[in-house]
Design an enzyme around this catalytic site. Structure first.
Site, PDB file in Angstrom:
ATOM      1  N   THR A 177      13.987  -0.018  50.941  1.00 28.06           N
ATOM      2  CA  THR A 177      13.559  -0.577  52.230  1.00 28.06           C
ATOM      3  C   THR A 177      14.687  -1.310  52.970  1.00 28.06           C
ATOM      4  OG1 THR A 177      12.754  -2.477  51.000  1.00 28.06           O
ATOM      5  CG2 THR A 177      11.146  -0.770  51.536  1.00 28.06           C
ATOM      6  N   ASP A 208      24.223   0.596  44.624  1.00 31.18           N
ATOM      7  CA  ASP A 208      23.267  -0.507  44.614  1.00 31.18           C
ATOM      8  C   ASP A 208      23.088  -0.868  43.137  1.00 31.18           C
ATOM      9  OD1 ASP A 208      21.044  -2.163  44.568  1.00 31.18           O
ATOM     10  OD2 ASP A 208      20.061  -1.140  46.229  1.00 31.18           O
ATOM     11  N   PHE A 213       5.773  -3.896  55.477  1.00 33.23           N
ATOM     12  CA  PHE A 213       4.950  -4.167  54.294  1.00 33.23           C
ATOM     13  C   PHE A 213       4.871  -5.651  53.970  1.00 33.23           C
ATOM     14  CE2 PHE A 213       8.534  -4.878  51.405  1.00 33.23           C
ATOM     15  CZ  PHE A 213       9.563  -4.240  52.089  1.00 33.23           C
ATOM     16  N   ARG A 253       3.887   0.357  47.308  1.00 32.97           N
ATOM     17  CA  ARG A 253       5.115   1.113  47.477  1.00 32.97           C
ATOM     18  C   ARG A 253       4.702   2.516  47.891  1.00 32.97           C
ATOM     19  NH1 ARG A 253       8.569  -1.942  49.095  1.00 32.97           N
ATOM     20  NH2 ARG A 253       9.944  -3.099  47.753  1.00 32.97           N
ATOM     21  N   LYS A 260      17.605  -9.876  40.446  1.00 30.40           N
ATOM     22  CA  LYS A 260      17.006  -8.959  39.474  1.00 30.40           C
ATOM     23  C   LYS A 260      17.760  -9.071  38.147  1.00 30.40           C
ATOM     24  CE  LYS A 260      15.076  -7.253  43.385  1.00 30.40           C
ATOM     25  NZ  LYS A 260      15.765  -6.902  44.613  1.00 30.40           N
TER      26      LYS A 260
END
Ligand SMILES: *Cc1c(COP(=O)(O)O)cnc(C)c1O
Length: 478
Positions: free
Chosen positions: A138, A228, A462, A395, A271
């Site tokens: 996203t 990423d 979202f 998702r 994360k």
């Protein structure tokens, strides 16, 4: 044990059971709300779990981002914060940790992952260029588009099929990618946007063989690869477990090898790196680093803090070290697999193989009677919360947003509801409760009705969109 990865865990340890490589020193009380309280919270929050207060949540699996428990070592690091404006010693510790474990030469800190995505997109992408990647994320795609780039999905077909048991569903389809190079010309490709464990595909890994071949292909066309690295540690664990030749290598060694095939990386430290806030951007090219270091002072802060406090950089440097330890990763992913195996045993439709950071429920499998335009995954997140106080997130079509060219909803093949597991936070008993809650929502699937969107924000909808339940009378016409 349904998942091949899980089986090897007990074998590796030389026994059947395994446990977390830590014990609990401090606890945070949580409480279960009543169904009436949750009904009120859900209606007030527009059937969007992002708009529910965390105090109204029992087990919070909204995200694994910034929700990790820090270790006593990291908390001790917080006390060692050097809050100098420039040249904080914590910055140098962080820089060394990134260089040691990820292998890149130069690094700037950022306030979180999207800060890094913003910088690299603005500096590297020329308007009109293509940015191929192994499925979109996203915030990543949004920053690429805001910089004038056009994202093109080049992930292998298997990634779009929740039932496919391919062990590396995050792999790039090299034929698709080469066809794009030929069609548009490599000079019109800004870079390949590679993600380690693909979030939107269910936390699916990329194989070492694939990234090695990707490097060779990109070298032939003169195209760069940026990674990423947000959940790259979990990706390295899957390589260790599933790819020939890596069983004897440590997660840290695998991580370093993988990164060596790429030209740089952006990171959401919230994360894998086990902190509540932070990020970084690392590259090997000194000229690019120069441009990024100049850009960071405009948007984030000086290049030796980039929006982070000294104490946060210290906790992050320690978190990088803790995050790559084999014992840690095995128990982190092991907990996710434990929950996945329970659900698979009960024949509940989930994405398989189970990914690294969460369980992705297949909302199309839950609700074949709810069309995608009535937001099945959003519905499932709302129903699960109502049923049990367990919070997950959508998702699917809501997350996919609208096509900037046509303004239409994008219709992703995967319509998923994610239960992301925070690192080092919940116990196995919590996982049992979650599994039972999912089962209850599944048992009630036939009478569940969809939603309609009544408020839609312009970007990343979202997070803040609002919904209402579709009344019963409309059901037949829909
Ligand atoms: C979370 C995430 C990001 C964005 O990072 P933030 O820290 O939330 O800004 C980017 N890519 C992936 C794969 C992520 O999961």
């Amino acid at each position: 044990m349904n998942d091949p990865t899980f089986k090897t865990m007990g074998q590796q340890a030389g026994r059947r059971s395994w446990a977390e490589p830590w014990k609990i020193k401090m606890v945070e009380p949580i409480h279960l709300t009543s169904r009436e309280e949750r009904e009120t919270a859900l209606v007030d929050g527009g059937y969007n779990t992002f708009l529910v207060r965390s105090e109204d949540v029992y087990i919070d699996l909204l995200t694994d981002s910034g929700t990790s428990a820090m270790s006593d070592r990291q908390w001790a690091g917080i006390m060692l914060g050097d809050e100098a404006y420039a040249g904080s010693r914590n910055f140098y510790h962080l820089e060394e940790a990134v260089q040691t474990y990820y292998g890149y030469r130069f690094m700037v800190p950022t306030h979180q992952g999207r800060g890094a995505e913003h910088l690299i997109s603005q500096v590297v992408i020329k308007p009109g260029q293509y940015v191929p990647g192994n499925m979109y994320f996203t915030t990543t795609r949004l920053h690429q588009e805001l910089a004038g780039g056009k994202f093109v999905d080049v992930i292998i077909e298997e990634a779009h099929n929740p039932a496919s048991l391919h062990p590396f569903k995050g792999d790039v389809d090299l034929d698709k990618l080469e066809a794009l190079f030929v069609e548009v010309g490599a000079e019109n490709v800004a870079y390949v946007s590679l993600a380690g464990t693909v979030n939107m595909a269910g936390g699916q890994p990329v194989s070492m063989g694939n990234v090695r071949a990707l490097r060779a292909l990109c070298d032939r066309y003169g195209v760069l690869i940026y990674l990423d690295a947000t959940r790259m540690v979990e990706n390295a664990f899957f390589i260790q477990q599933r790819e020939e030749g890596y069983a004897e290598k440590s997660v840290a060694e695998i991580l370093l090898e993988f990164c060596s095939y790429t030209d740089g990386a952006w990171m959401s430290a919230k994360k894998d790196n086990l902190v509540n806030i932070g990020g970084w951007l690392a590259v090997n090219d000194p000229d690019l680093f120069d441009a990024l270091r100049n850009m960071v002072v405009i948007y984030e802060g000086l290049h030796t803090y980039g929006g982070m406090a000294g104490r946060d950089m210290e906790a992050l440097a320690i978190g990088i070290f803790e995050g790559v330890q084999d014992d840690h990763v095995r128990s982190r992913v092991g907990q996710v697999l434990y929950l996945g195996d329970l659900l698979i045993d009960w024949e509940i439709p989930i994405v398989r193989p189970v990914g690294g950071h969460g369980i992705f429920l297949d909302a199309k499998g839950f609700y074949p009677h709810i069309p995608q335009g009535q937001f099945p995954a959003q519905t499932l997140a709302a129903e699960l919360y109502l049923e049990s106080g367990v919070r997950g997130m959508e998702r699917g079509i809501v997350s996919a947003g609208r096509d900037p060219a046509t303004g239409d909803h994008r219709h992703p093949a995967l319509e998923l509801m994610r239960l992301a597991i925070p690192r080092r936070v919940y116990t196995q008993a919590h996982m049992d409760v979650v599994a039972e809650a999912v089962k209850a929502a599944y048992d009630a699937r036939e009478t569940t009705r969809g939603l309609k969107m009544v408020y839609e924000p312009a970007y990343l909808r979202f997070f803040q969109a609002r919904f209402e339940r579709i009344p019963k009378t409309n059901e037949k016409g829909a």
